[in-house]
Design an enzyme around this catalytic site. Structure first.
Site, mmCIF file in Angstrom:
data_model
loop_
_atom_site.group_PDB
_atom_site.id
_atom_site.type_symbol
_atom_site.label_atom_id
_atom_site.label_comp_id
_atom_site.label_asym_id
_atom_site.label_seq_id
_atom_site.Cartn_x
_atom_site.Cartn_y
_atom_site.Cartn_z
ATOM 1 N N LYS A 264 0.838 -1.206 0.000
ATOM 2 C CA LYS A 264 0.000 0.000 0.000
ATOM 3 C C LYS A 264 0.868 1.250 0.000
ATOM 4 O O LYS A 264 0.694 2.148 -0.829
ATOM 5 C CB LYS A 264 -0.925 0.009 1.222
ATOM 6 N N ASP B 110 -6.798 0.880 0.454
ATOM 7 C CA ASP B 110 -6.976 1.303 1.842
ATOM 8 C C ASP B 110 -8.345 0.813 2.310
ATOM 9 O O ASP B 110 -9.020 0.060 1.612
ATOM 10 C CB ASP B 110 -6.839 2.822 1.983
#
Length: 209
Positions: free
Chosen positions: A121, A139
């Site tokens: 991420k 997310d």
């Protein structure tokens, strides 16, 4: 996957939200964005921005972070949560950047995820915002809303990332995350989604209308 439905969803997202790339974390340099993204784990962007406003003044260079006192840095970032682990990772990460990468943030995914505290991420945030490499950032908003759209059935962020790479055209990889964050904060909130007001309710598999 119904490509027509995917196209309709993306078209409406483009119409309702910006098609400009926007990062919700404040930064001036690539390494500042890297540190801010590490701090953003399990913390809101708004709180991270409050913390980094003072943090980046106290530690104006990468070397300042690399040579920081662990105990002092823990105090400085306490408000972001998980501060012990984050402080340890930030010092280790910045040391590697100074010693191995001559103070530059690398662009390769493999190099980025080799840094302390950096997962896919965080690496994709850097690749998308700094190097403009098509990247999908999974997310909490992207995970939840992509499942509502039926774009994925997975729970694991890496598996969701790969599903979205198949579903979304490359020109929307970065943009999708920006738009979905806005959508998740405004209409499609986790606790009380405003399905009746949502412009996507006729295309959403879980809309409550």
């Amino acid at each position: 996957m119904d490509k027509k439905r995917v196209s309709q969803i993306l078209k409406l997202l483009d119409e309702h939200y910006t098609t400009e790339y926007k990062c919700y974390l404040n930064y001036e340099t690539p390494w500042q964005l890297l540190i801010a993204t590490i701090l953003s784990a399990q913390c809101t962007d708004a709180r991270v921005n409050i913390v980094t406003e003072d943090l980046f003044q106290k530690y104006p260079t990468l070397e300042d972070f690399a040579n920081a006192s662990l105990e002092e840095l823990q105090k400085d970032i306490h408000a972001t949560g998980f501060f012990r682990n984050k402080a340890k990772n930030i010092i280790s990460c910045t040391k590697t950047l100074v010693e191995t990468y001559h103070g530059e943030v690398p662009s390769r995914l493999e190099d980025l995820i080799g840094l302390a505290g950096v997962g896919r991420k965080t690496a994709n945030v850097i690749r998308g915002n700094i190097f403009h490499e098509p990247s999908i950032v999974v997310d909490t908003h992207v995970k939840r809303i992509s499942r509502k759209f039926g774009f994925t059935k997975e729970e694991d962020p890496v598996k969701i990332e790969y599903d979205l790479m198949k579903v979304l055209p490359k020109d929307h990889w970065i943009l999708y995350n920006i738009q979905i964050i806005t959508h998740g904060r405004g209409l499609c909130t986790a606790r009380n989604p405003k399905c009746r007001e949502c412009f996507l309710n006729h295309l959403c598999k879980e809309a409550e209308i």
